[in-house]
Design a protein around this motif. Sequence first.
Motif, PDB file in Angstrom:
ATOM      1  N   GLU A 151       0.904  -1.584  -0.074  1.00  0.00           N
ATOM      2  CA  GLU A 151       0.157   0.133  -0.185  1.00  0.00           C
ATOM      3  C   GLU A 151       0.316   1.144   0.174  1.00  0.00           C
ATOM      4  N   ILE A 152       2.480   1.138   0.579  1.00  0.00           N
ATOM      5  CA  ILE A 152       3.291   2.454   0.638  1.00  0.00           C
ATOM      6  C   ILE A 152       4.916   2.397  -0.052  1.00  0.00           C
ATOM      7  N   LEU A 153       4.770   1.237   0.572  1.00  0.00           N
ATOM      8  CA  LEU A 153       5.938   1.658  -0.103  1.00  0.00           C
ATOM      9  C   LEU A 153       6.396   0.695  -1.855  1.00  0.00           C
ATOM     10  N   LYS A 154       6.069  -0.258  -1.529  1.00  0.00           N
ATOM     11  CA  LYS A 154       5.697  -0.648  -3.139  1.00  0.00           C
ATOM     12  C   LYS A 154       5.247   0.298  -4.219  1.00  0.00           C
ATOM     13  N   LEU A 155       4.867   1.114  -4.506  1.00  0.00           N
ATOM     14  CA  LEU A 155       4.279   2.786  -4.765  1.00  0.00           C
ATOM     15  C   LEU A 155       5.412   3.538  -4.831  1.00  0.00           C
ATOM     16  N   GLN A 156       5.925   4.269  -3.907  1.00  0.00           N
ATOM     17  CA  GLN A 156       6.685   5.202  -3.289  1.00  0.00           C
ATOM     18  C   GLN A 156       8.431   4.518  -3.708  1.00  0.00           C
ATOM     19  N   LEU A 157       8.504   2.943  -3.698  1.00  0.00           N
ATOM     20  CA  LEU A 157      10.068   2.916  -4.384  1.00  0.00           C
ATOM     21  C   LEU A 157       9.435   2.224  -6.262  1.00  0.00           C
ATOM     22  N   ASP A 158       8.786   2.803  -6.492  1.00  0.00           N
ATOM     23  CA  ASP A 158       8.754   3.060  -7.969  1.00  0.00           C
ATOM     24  C   ASP A 158       8.539   4.329  -9.031  1.00  0.00           C
ATOM     25  N   TYR A 159       9.668   4.167  -9.481  1.00  0.00           N
ATOM     26  CA  TYR A 159       9.924   5.503 -10.556  1.00  0.00           C
ATOM     27  C   TYR A 159       9.088   5.988 -11.371  1.00  0.00           C
ATOM     28  N   ARG A 160       8.056   4.801 -11.619  1.00  0.00           N
ATOM     29  CA  ARG A 160       6.905   5.019 -11.994  1.00  0.00           C
ATOM     30  C   ARG A 160       5.732   5.904 -11.467  1.00  0.00           C
ATOM     31  N   HIS A 161       5.842   6.218 -10.378  1.00  0.00           N
ATOM     32  CA  HIS A 161       4.719   6.235  -9.950  1.00  0.00           C
ATOM     33  C   HIS A 161       3.915   7.584  -9.707  1.00  0.00           C
ATOM     34  N   LYS A 162       3.367   8.777 -10.072  1.00  0.00           N
ATOM     35  CA  LYS A 162       3.092   9.472  -9.838  1.00  0.00           C
ATOM     36  C   LYS A 162       2.238   9.766  -9.743  1.00  0.00           C
ATOM     37  N   PRO A 163       1.837  11.245  -8.000  1.00  0.00           N
ATOM     38  CA  PRO A 163       3.116  12.470  -9.285  1.00  0.00           C
ATOM     39  C   PRO A 163       4.128  12.602  -9.203  1.00  0.00           C
ATOM     40  N   CYS A 164       4.070  11.863  -7.397  1.00  0.00           N
ATOM     41  CA  CYS A 164       5.843  11.519  -7.194  1.00  0.00           C
ATOM     42  C   CYS A 164       6.249  10.374  -6.599  1.00  0.00           C
ATOM     43  N   ASN A 165       7.368  10.549  -5.780  1.00  0.00           N
ATOM     44  CA  ASN A 165       8.067   8.545  -5.593  1.00  0.00           C
ATOM     45  C   ASN A 165       9.006   9.554  -4.855  1.00  0.00           C
ATOM     46  N   PHE A 166      10.012   8.072  -4.050  1.00  0.00           N
ATOM     47  CA  PHE A 166      10.802   8.193  -3.698  1.00  0.00           C
ATOM     48  C   PHE A 166      12.184   8.255  -3.782  1.00  0.00           C
ATOM     49  N   VAL A 167      12.091   7.501  -5.267  1.00  0.00           N
ATOM     50  CA  VAL A 167      13.083   7.493  -6.161  1.00  0.00           C
ATOM     51  C   VAL A 167      13.536   8.828  -7.054  1.00  0.00           C
ATOM     52  N   GLN A 168      12.731   9.372  -7.326  1.00  0.00           N
ATOM     53  CA  GLN A 168      12.900  10.450  -8.102  1.00  0.00           C
ATOM     54  C   GLN A 168      14.129  11.355  -7.481  1.00  0.00           C
ATOM     55  N   ILE A 169      13.665  11.489  -5.664  1.00  0.00           N
ATOM     56  CA  ILE A 169      14.195  12.254  -5.429  1.00  0.00           C
ATOM     57  C   ILE A 169      15.870  12.025  -4.840  1.00  0.00           C
ATOM     58  N   LEU A 170      15.752  10.271  -5.132  1.00  0.00           N
ATOM     59  CA  LEU A 170      16.570   9.667  -3.869  1.00  0.00           C
ATOM     60  C   LEU A 170      18.264  10.375  -4.197  1.00  0.00           C
ATOM     61  N   PRO A 171      18.661  11.070  -5.439  1.00  0.00           N
ATOM     62  CA  PRO A 171      20.131  11.191  -5.843  1.00  0.00           C
ATOM     63  C   PRO A 171      20.176  12.336  -4.792  1.00  0.00           C
ATOM     64  N   ARG A 172      19.173  13.119  -4.764  1.00  0.00           N
ATOM     65  CA  ARG A 172      19.491  14.350  -3.681  1.00  0.00           C
ATOM     66  C   ARG A 172      18.957  14.682  -2.092  1.00  0.00           C
ATOM     67  N   LEU A 173      18.914  13.474  -2.082  1.00  0.00           N
ATOM     68  CA  LEU A 173      18.582  13.444   0.019  1.00  0.00           C
ATOM     69  C   LEU A 173      19.628  13.674   0.635  1.00  0.00           C
ATOM     70  N   ASP A 174      21.025  13.545  -0.017  1.00  0.00           N
ATOM     71  CA  ASP A 174      22.439  13.989   0.363  1.00  0.00           C
ATOM     72  C   ASP A 174      22.664  15.734   0.273  1.00  0.00           C
TER      73      ASP A 174
END
Length: 180
Positions: A151-174
């Motif tokens: 219900e949460i992580l599978k979607l948020q850890l999928d780059y294709r999930h819109k309107p936003c997801n955790f993967v697309q901001i991964l490179p900017r976390l640090d």
Amino acid sequence: MSTLDTSLEFIPVRIAVLTVSDTRGFDDDKSGATLVKMIEEAGHVIADRAIITDDRPLIRDHLTAWIERADIDVVISTGGTGLTGRDVTVEAHRDVYEKEIDAFGTVFTIVSMQKIGTSAVQSRATGGVAKGTYLFALPGSTGACKDAWNEILKLQLDYRHKPCNFVQILPRLDEHMRRK
């Protein structure tokens, strides 16, 4: 409403799974095994897996070691999120977090309420970020792990999930650590 943009390429992330338990081993760790299976079925990579006891410094040190590794993007722990004296996983996670993902616990509670009603108040599931790595602490039940993943992580850890997801901001976390 959220959607999956299948015109985009799936980007696998590298996930470590940590089971926190005084009684489980790899042969009977159903929650950890369930997470590994779901993660792999989704197309992600299992970067590491461990089982450790309910000991705050030990959990904290293990999380810290994993966030130092360049080959781990996400850490998901299971177990130790309840209310008893031995349940210290949440505190160990918070010892490590640079930023807490407050809404993760809220959304997990909403999902849990739909499955187990008011018993959802007994979970202290949490999420956060440290050194460019996502960390999530889930309850030790297989059902809770399935709910959090599906219900949460599978979607948020999928780059294709819109309107936003955790993967697309991964490179900017640090990025704050790279500023000069």
